[in-house]
Scaffold this active site. Structure first.
Site, PDB file in Angstrom:
ATOM      1  N   THR A  98       0.827  -1.209   0.000  1.00 13.68           N
ATOM      2  CA  THR A  98       0.000   0.000   0.000  1.00 13.68           C
ATOM      3  C   THR A  98       0.859   1.256   0.000  1.00 13.68           C
ATOM      4  O   THR A  98       0.641   2.175  -0.802  1.00 13.68           O
ATOM      5  CB  THR A  98      -0.956  -0.005   1.212  1.00 13.68           C
ATOM      6  OG1 THR A  98      -1.943  -1.021   1.010  1.00 13.68           O
ATOM      7  CG2 THR A  98      -1.645   1.338   1.378  1.00 13.68           C
ATOM      8  N   GLN A 119       0.736  -8.967  -6.474  1.00 13.35           N
ATOM      9  CA  GLN A 119       0.272 -10.350  -6.600  1.00 13.35           C
ATOM     10  C   GLN A 119       1.113 -11.180  -7.566  1.00 13.35           C
ATOM     11  O   GLN A 119       1.034 -12.413  -7.538  1.00 13.35           O
ATOM     12  CB  GLN A 119      -1.195 -10.375  -7.038  1.00 13.35           C
ATOM     13  CG  GLN A 119      -2.187  -9.942  -5.978  1.00 13.35           C
ATOM     14  CD  GLN A 119      -2.283 -10.914  -4.813  1.00 13.35           C
ATOM     15  OE1 GLN A 119      -1.778 -12.029  -4.857  1.00 13.35           O
ATOM     16  NE2 GLN A 119      -2.936 -10.477  -3.738  1.00 13.35           N
ATOM     17  N   SER A 124       5.405  -6.460  -2.440  1.00  7.74           N
ATOM     18  CA  SER A 124       5.248  -6.606  -0.994  1.00  7.74           C
ATOM     19  C   SER A 124       5.836  -7.930  -0.538  1.00  7.74           C
ATOM     20  O   SER A 124       5.730  -8.946  -1.236  1.00  7.74           O
ATOM     21  CB  SER A 124       3.765  -6.535  -0.624  1.00  7.74           C
ATOM     22  OG  SER A 124       3.577  -6.691   0.762  1.00  7.74           O
ATOM     23  N   HIS A 138       5.005  -9.813   2.251  1.00  2.00           N
ATOM     24  CA  HIS A 138       4.165 -10.823   2.908  1.00  2.00           C
ATOM     25  C   HIS A 138       3.323 -11.642   1.943  1.00  2.00           C
ATOM     26  O   HIS A 138       2.634 -12.572   2.353  1.00  2.00           O
ATOM     27  CB  HIS A 138       3.283 -10.173   3.987  1.00  2.00           C
ATOM     28  CG  HIS A 138       2.093  -9.437   3.468  1.00  2.00           C
ATOM     29  ND1 HIS A 138       0.836  -9.994   3.473  1.00  2.00           N
ATOM     30  CD2 HIS A 138       1.957  -8.200   2.948  1.00  2.00           C
ATOM     31  CE1 HIS A 138      -0.032  -9.114   2.976  1.00  2.00           C
ATOM     32  NE2 HIS A 138       0.627  -8.024   2.646  1.00  2.00           N
ATOM     33  N   CYS A 142      -8.151  -6.194   1.947  1.00  2.00           N
ATOM     34  CA  CYS A 142      -8.221  -4.767   2.288  1.00  2.00           C
ATOM     35  C   CYS A 142      -9.657  -4.248   2.234  1.00  2.00           C
ATOM     36  O   CYS A 142      -9.925  -3.135   2.670  1.00  2.00           O
ATOM     37  CB  CYS A 142      -7.347  -3.957   1.333  1.00  2.00           C
ATOM     38  SG  CYS A 142      -5.593  -4.348   1.484  1.00  2.00           S
TER      39      CYS A 142
END
Length: 381
Positions: free
Chosen positions: A70, A177, A197, A199, A323
């Site tokens: 984000t 993704q 990202s 995680h 989210c």
């Protein structure tokens, strides 16, 4: 519990945990400090930057570490838009971007920017000709996700990048993704900026990265920030970044074999749904899609009910982007592909990962069969 929500987050791998512990113990210094302990941390940070750049075909000077996807999306867009505002005020994105970007563009509209939201077809893909027609002399930036987080549809990023490069428009792509799942090469794809990202690839939460082509000008969102070349404030999380890059190396090294395994799991799921004649529609593109994300519409049953019933059976699935969970509105992606509000609320998402087995898939389908049968019974009586 059977975990089938890897698109929301992944458990940390053993290698990533070990790397974090080792870095936190031996490289605990502030990478901005000038003493030897700080210099050691800075050298490790530089190695991580170089390795990540190599994994995406970029240059180490273009890598900026952040707190996650984000923040990566927000800082990338805002820093690029601020530096090129003199060229115009028109921005282009899609109707199905991640919430962090979709809401950012809505905010930019309130700040005086003109934003075009491209539609998608019933499979979730944009028409590249629509994109080119939407470009005006005032267009400064286009942001299009590499793949959708709810139905897994992959956009034709390389074709988009080539056209935008020819037209001199900056191109950002949310690759949260796709990184570690399919090959990414920023030069071959003509991507000027991307976000990723940790995680999502078995690394720690709270760590991510932005890549911006070093030839592209950007303006800091935070004046006088001194970390990450001024890209963001705050002491750099060297142990977290080390863990992130360790996870990235492992997932990229095993990408091809894991891709094939995930495809087999997907085929298994769809075959069982067909075999049992379940009232389920598979959403997304039939070919241009990620193997590990399967969007499903369960006819006549709300996705939240299916998710809660699966949870009772110790199976974790999702009703869309994590989210957006908790909001009453139906998934935006489902509405964009042409579903009615009622149909959109029937959506669930199943996503696989490195510990998913065919036995897990069979148990999920058995649970789904039970849920569908139970909802039919009152109608029969």
């Amino acid at each position: 519990m059977i975990y089938l929500d890897y698109a929301a987050t992944t458990p940390m791998s053993k290698e990533a945990i070990n790397a974090y512990v080792e870095a936190a113990s031996a490289y605990f210094g502030n990478a901005s400090s000038l003493h030897d302990i700080g210099s050691n941390a800075d050298r490790l940070l530089t190695l991580c930057r170089k390795e990540l750049a190599a994994l995406i075909g970029g240059e180490k000077r273009g890598v900026y570490f952040t707190s996650g996807g984000t923040e990566s999306n927000i800082l990338a867009i805002r820093s690029l838009v601020a530096a090129h505002r003199h060229r115009g005020n028109h921005l282009i994105t899609t109707e199905i971007e991640h919430a962090s970007l979709y809401h950012l563009f809505q905010q930019l509209e309130m700040e005086g920017f003109d934003v075009t939201y491209l539609p998608v077809d019933r499979f979730g893909q944009i028409d590249v000709d629509d994109l080119e027609r939407a470009i005006t002399p005032k267009t400064i930036l286009v942001s299009i996700q590499h793949a959708n987080s709810e139905i897994g549809t992959i956009q034709p990023i390389a074709e988009i990048g080539r056209r935008l490069r020819r037209l001199g428009v900056i191109f950002h792509s949310d690759c949260v993704q796709t990184f570690g799942k399919i090959r990414i090469d920023v030069k071959k794809m003509s991507v000027d900026s991307l976000s990723i990202s940790a995680h999502k690839i078995y690394g720690p939460k709270g760590v991510g990265a932005v890549y911006i082509d070093p030839r592209i000008k950007w303006q800091p969102c935070f004046p006088n920030a001194t970390h990450e070349y001024g890209f963001r404030p705050g002491t750099v999380n060297v142990p977290g970044i080390t863990s992130f890059i360790t996870a990235a190396q492992h997932i990229c090294d095993n990408m091809d074999s894991e891709h094939a395994r995930l495809e087999q799991l997907r085929r298994c799921l769809l075959a069982l749904i067909h075999e049992k004649s379940l009232p389920v529609t598979v959403e997304g593109h039939p070919d241009a899609r990620l193997p590990h994300i399967v969007g499903l519409s369960v006819h006549g049953i709300e996705g939240q009910y299916v998710m809660l019933e699966c949870n009772r059976d110790n199976i974790a699935i999702s009703t869309g982007s994590a989210c957006q969970i908790g909001k009453q509105a139906p998934p935006r992606t489902m509405l964009a592909v042409g579903k009615s509000i009622e149909e959109a609320k029937q959506f669930i998402r199943v996503s696989f990962g490195k510990w998913t087995t065919e036995k897990d898939i069979c148990q999920f389908v058995s649970s789904l069969e039970r849920i569908c049968q139970q909802r039919k019974e009152p109608e029969i009586s």
